[in-house]
Motif scaffolding. Structure first.
Motif, PDB file in Angstrom:
ATOM      1  N   LEU A 145      -7.924   4.632  -4.913  1.00  0.00           N
ATOM      2  CA  LEU A 145      -8.465   5.807  -5.593  1.00  0.00           C
ATOM      3  C   LEU A 145      -9.983   5.848  -5.483  1.00  0.00           C
ATOM      4  CD1 LEU A 145      -7.521   8.262  -7.224  1.00  0.00           C
ATOM      5  CD2 LEU A 145      -7.913   6.917  -9.291  1.00  0.00           C
ATOM      6  N   SER A 146     -10.630   4.698  -5.506  1.00  0.00           N
ATOM      7  CA  SER A 146     -12.090   4.648  -5.383  1.00  0.00           C
ATOM      8  C   SER A 146     -12.561   5.169  -4.021  1.00  0.00           C
ATOM      9  CB  SER A 146     -12.603   3.227  -5.609  1.00  0.00           C
ATOM     10  OG  SER A 146     -12.279   2.393  -4.511  1.00  0.00           O
ATOM     11  N   ALA A 147     -11.666   5.216  -3.041  1.00  0.00           N
ATOM     12  CA  ALA A 147     -11.982   5.746  -1.713  1.00  0.00           C
ATOM     13  C   ALA A 147     -11.439   7.169  -1.549  1.00  0.00           C
ATOM     14  CB  ALA A 147     -11.398   4.833  -0.641  1.00  0.00           C
ATOM     15  N   ASN A 148     -11.110   7.814  -2.670  1.00  0.00           N
ATOM     16  CA  ASN A 148     -10.566   9.182  -2.665  1.00  0.00           C
ATOM     17  C   ASN A 148      -9.250   9.286  -1.916  1.00  0.00           C
ATOM     18  OD1 ASN A 148     -12.631  10.382  -4.231  1.00  0.00           O
ATOM     19  ND2 ASN A 148     -13.953  10.370  -2.424  1.00  0.00           N
ATOM     20  N   ILE A 149      -8.434   8.254  -2.039  1.00  0.00           N
ATOM     21  CA  ILE A 149      -7.094   8.256  -1.472  1.00  0.00           C
ATOM     22  C   ILE A 149      -6.130   8.501  -2.620  1.00  0.00           C
ATOM     23  CG2 ILE A 149      -5.342   6.850  -0.326  1.00  0.00           C
ATOM     24  CD1 ILE A 149      -7.686   5.380   1.088  1.00  0.00           C
ATOM     25  N   ASP A 150      -5.246   9.482  -2.446  1.00  0.00           N
ATOM     26  CA  ASP A 150      -4.290   9.839  -3.501  1.00  0.00           C
ATOM     27  C   ASP A 150      -3.279   8.729  -3.738  1.00  0.00           C
ATOM     28  OD1 ASP A 150      -4.809  12.196  -4.755  1.00  0.00           O
ATOM     29  OD2 ASP A 150      -3.599  13.436  -3.423  1.00  0.00           O
ATOM     30  N   VAL A 151      -3.131   8.362  -5.001  1.00  0.00           N
ATOM     31  CA  VAL A 151      -2.151   7.340  -5.376  1.00  0.00           C
ATOM     32  C   VAL A 151      -1.214   7.910  -6.435  1.00  0.00           C
ATOM     33  CG1 VAL A 151      -3.677   5.414  -4.826  1.00  0.00           C
ATOM     34  CG2 VAL A 151      -3.680   6.328  -7.131  1.00  0.00           C
ATOM     35  N   ASN A 152      -0.065   7.287  -6.565  1.00  0.00           N
ATOM     36  CA  ASN A 152       0.903   7.685  -7.562  1.00  0.00           C
ATOM     37  C   ASN A 152       0.307   7.448  -8.941  1.00  0.00           C
ATOM     38  OD1 ASN A 152       3.160   7.788  -9.337  1.00  0.00           O
ATOM     39  ND2 ASN A 152       4.499   7.373  -7.585  1.00  0.00           N
ATOM     40  N   ALA A 153       0.295   8.475  -9.774  1.00  0.00           N
ATOM     41  CA  ALA A 153      -0.350   8.417 -11.090  1.00  0.00           C
ATOM     42  C   ALA A 153       0.235   7.340 -11.991  1.00  0.00           C
ATOM     43  CB  ALA A 153      -0.257   9.776 -11.776  1.00  0.00           C
ATOM     44  N   LYS A 154       1.471   6.941 -11.771  1.00  0.00           N
ATOM     45  CA  LYS A 154       2.065   5.936 -12.654  1.00  0.00           C
ATOM     46  C   LYS A 154       1.418   4.570 -12.500  1.00  0.00           C
ATOM     47  CE  LYS A 154       6.066   4.421  -9.940  1.00  0.00           C
ATOM     48  NZ  LYS A 154       7.520   4.368  -9.903  1.00  0.00           N
ATOM     49  N   TYR A 155       0.591   4.366 -11.449  1.00  0.00           N
ATOM     50  CA  TYR A 155      -0.081   3.083 -11.244  1.00  0.00           C
ATOM     51  C   TYR A 155      -1.508   3.074 -11.770  1.00  0.00           C
ATOM     52  CZ  TYR A 155       3.973   2.197  -8.428  1.00  0.00           C
ATOM     53  OH  TYR A 155       5.264   2.030  -8.005  1.00  0.00           O
ATOM     54  N   LEU A 156      -1.900   4.174 -12.422  1.00  0.00           N
ATOM     55  CA  LEU A 156      -3.263   4.241 -12.957  1.00  0.00           C
ATOM     56  C   LEU A 156      -3.297   3.943 -14.439  1.00  0.00           C
ATOM     57  CD1 LEU A 156      -4.514   7.360 -11.033  1.00  0.00           C
ATOM     58  CD2 LEU A 156      -4.906   4.962 -10.488  1.00  0.00           C
ATOM     59  N   VAL A 198       0.836  -1.203   0.000  1.00  0.00           N
ATOM     60  CA  VAL A 198       0.000   0.000   0.000  1.00  0.00           C
ATOM     61  C   VAL A 198       0.872   1.255   0.000  1.00  0.00           C
ATOM     62  CG1 VAL A 198      -1.699   1.312   1.318  1.00  0.00           C
ATOM     63  CG2 VAL A 198      -1.991  -1.157   1.043  1.00  0.00           C
ATOM     64  N   LEU A 199       1.905   1.279   0.832  1.00  0.00           N
ATOM     65  CA  LEU A 199       2.803   2.429   0.872  1.00  0.00           C
ATOM     66  C   LEU A 199       3.439   2.690  -0.491  1.00  0.00           C
ATOM     67  CD1 LEU A 199       4.640   1.981   4.298  1.00  0.00           C
ATOM     68  CD2 LEU A 199       3.170   3.898   3.624  1.00  0.00           C
ATOM     69  N   HIS A 200       3.698   1.625  -1.209  1.00  0.00           N
ATOM     70  CA  HIS A 200       4.340   1.709  -2.524  1.00  0.00           C
ATOM     71  C   HIS A 200       3.509   2.510  -3.527  1.00  0.00           C
ATOM     72  CE1 HIS A 200       6.864   0.392  -5.829  1.00  0.00           C
ATOM     73  NE2 HIS A 200       5.812  -0.086  -6.450  1.00  0.00           N
ATOM     74  N   VAL A 201       2.193   2.432  -3.450  1.00  0.00           N
ATOM     75  CA  VAL A 201       1.347   3.112  -4.438  1.00  0.00           C
ATOM     76  C   VAL A 201       0.767   4.438  -3.952  1.00  0.00           C
ATOM     77  CG1 VAL A 201       0.741   0.942  -5.566  1.00  0.00           C
ATOM     78  CG2 VAL A 201      -0.778   1.859  -3.834  1.00  0.00           C
ATOM     79  N   LEU A 202       0.884   4.730  -2.664  1.00  0.00           N
ATOM     80  CA  LEU A 202       0.306   5.963  -2.119  1.00  0.00           C
ATOM     81  C   LEU A 202       1.044   7.217  -2.579  1.00  0.00           C
ATOM     82  CD1 LEU A 202      -0.455   5.105   1.623  1.00  0.00           C
ATOM     83  CD2 LEU A 202      -2.109   5.547  -0.191  1.00  0.00           C
ATOM     84  N   GLN A 216      -1.395  -1.674  -9.912  1.00  0.00           N
ATOM     85  CA  GLN A 216      -2.482  -0.943 -10.560  1.00  0.00           C
ATOM     86  C   GLN A 216      -3.831  -1.257  -9.897  1.00  0.00           C
ATOM     87  OE1 GLN A 216      -0.166  -2.748 -12.120  1.00  0.00           O
ATOM     88  NE2 GLN A 216       0.928  -1.275 -13.401  1.00  0.00           N
ATOM     89  N   HIS A 217      -4.023  -2.500  -9.487  1.00  0.00           N
ATOM     90  CA  HIS A 217      -5.283  -2.875  -8.843  1.00  0.00           C
ATOM     91  C   HIS A 217      -5.391  -2.213  -7.462  1.00  0.00           C
ATOM     92  CE1 HIS A 217      -8.857  -5.081  -7.845  1.00  0.00           C
ATOM     93  NE2 HIS A 217      -8.275  -5.555  -6.754  1.00  0.00           N
ATOM     94  N   ILE A 218      -4.330  -2.270  -6.687  1.00  0.00           N
ATOM     95  CA  ILE A 218      -4.326  -1.631  -5.368  1.00  0.00           C
ATOM     96  C   ILE A 218      -4.574  -0.132  -5.525  1.00  0.00           C
ATOM     97  CG2 ILE A 218      -2.939  -1.093  -3.311  1.00  0.00           C
ATOM     98  CD1 ILE A 218      -3.843  -4.042  -3.478  1.00  0.00           C
ATOM     99  N   ALA A 219      -3.923   0.478  -6.495  1.00  0.00           N
ATOM    100  CA  ALA A 219      -4.101   1.914  -6.738  1.00  0.00           C
ATOM    101  C   ALA A 219      -5.552   2.243  -7.075  1.00  0.00           C
ATOM    102  CB  ALA A 219      -3.176   2.380  -7.860  1.00  0.00           C
ATOM    103  N   SER A 220      -6.199   1.448  -7.907  1.00  0.00           N
ATOM    104  CA  SER A 220      -7.591   1.738  -8.272  1.00  0.00           C
ATOM    105  C   SER A 220      -8.531   1.543  -7.090  1.00  0.00           C
ATOM    106  CB  SER A 220      -8.038   0.910  -9.481  1.00  0.00           C
ATOM    107  OG  SER A 220      -8.117  -0.455  -9.161  1.00  0.00           O
TER     108      SER A 220
END
Length: 115
Positions: free
Chosen positions: A104-115, A21-25, A97-101
């Motif tokens: 993101l669905s919970a309005n948590i900012d993720v690193n754009a490179k995983y979207l 999780v920390l990796h994609v935040l 990418q799955h963790i990021a999505s």
């Protein structure tokens, strides 16, 4: 009148889940590990500690994760539950990418490179 910023907290099962999780935040969020189980006294401590925070539960899609999720639903109904796809089973092994999505669905900012 000043606005109080609400902190976000994600509760996961293990250290490998936390690392994933920390990796994609892309924002600072506290991540708490339950190490798979949590006692009632520890749950009570958590509830007191997390009062007035946005709490998200992100556990594995397996029997242990389901038990933990049910416990949180019963003891801490205010928490929001995030779900990984059952085909991945574990947070730690799901694609970034799955963790990021999911986050993101919970309005948590993720690193754009995983979207």
């Amino acid at each position: 009148m000043s606005l109080v910023e609400v902190e976000k907290v994600i509760i996961v099962e293990g250290k490998s889940d936390k690392k994933k999780v920390l990796h994609v935040l892309a924002e600072q969020i506290e991540i708490i590990c339950t190490n798979g189980t949590i006692s009632l006294s520890k749950m009570d401590e958590l509830i007191d500690e997390l009062y007035l925070k946005d709490v998200y539960i992100l556990v594995d899609s397996d029997d242990a994760g389901d038990r933990l999720r049910k416990q949180f639903k019963r003891e801490f109904p205010e928490a929001s539950h995030l779900y990984i796809d059952k085909t991945y089973r574990e947070v730690a092994t799901a694609p970034d990418q799955h963790i990021a999505s999911v986050l993101l669905s919970a309005n948590i900012d993720v690193n754009a490179k995983y979207l």
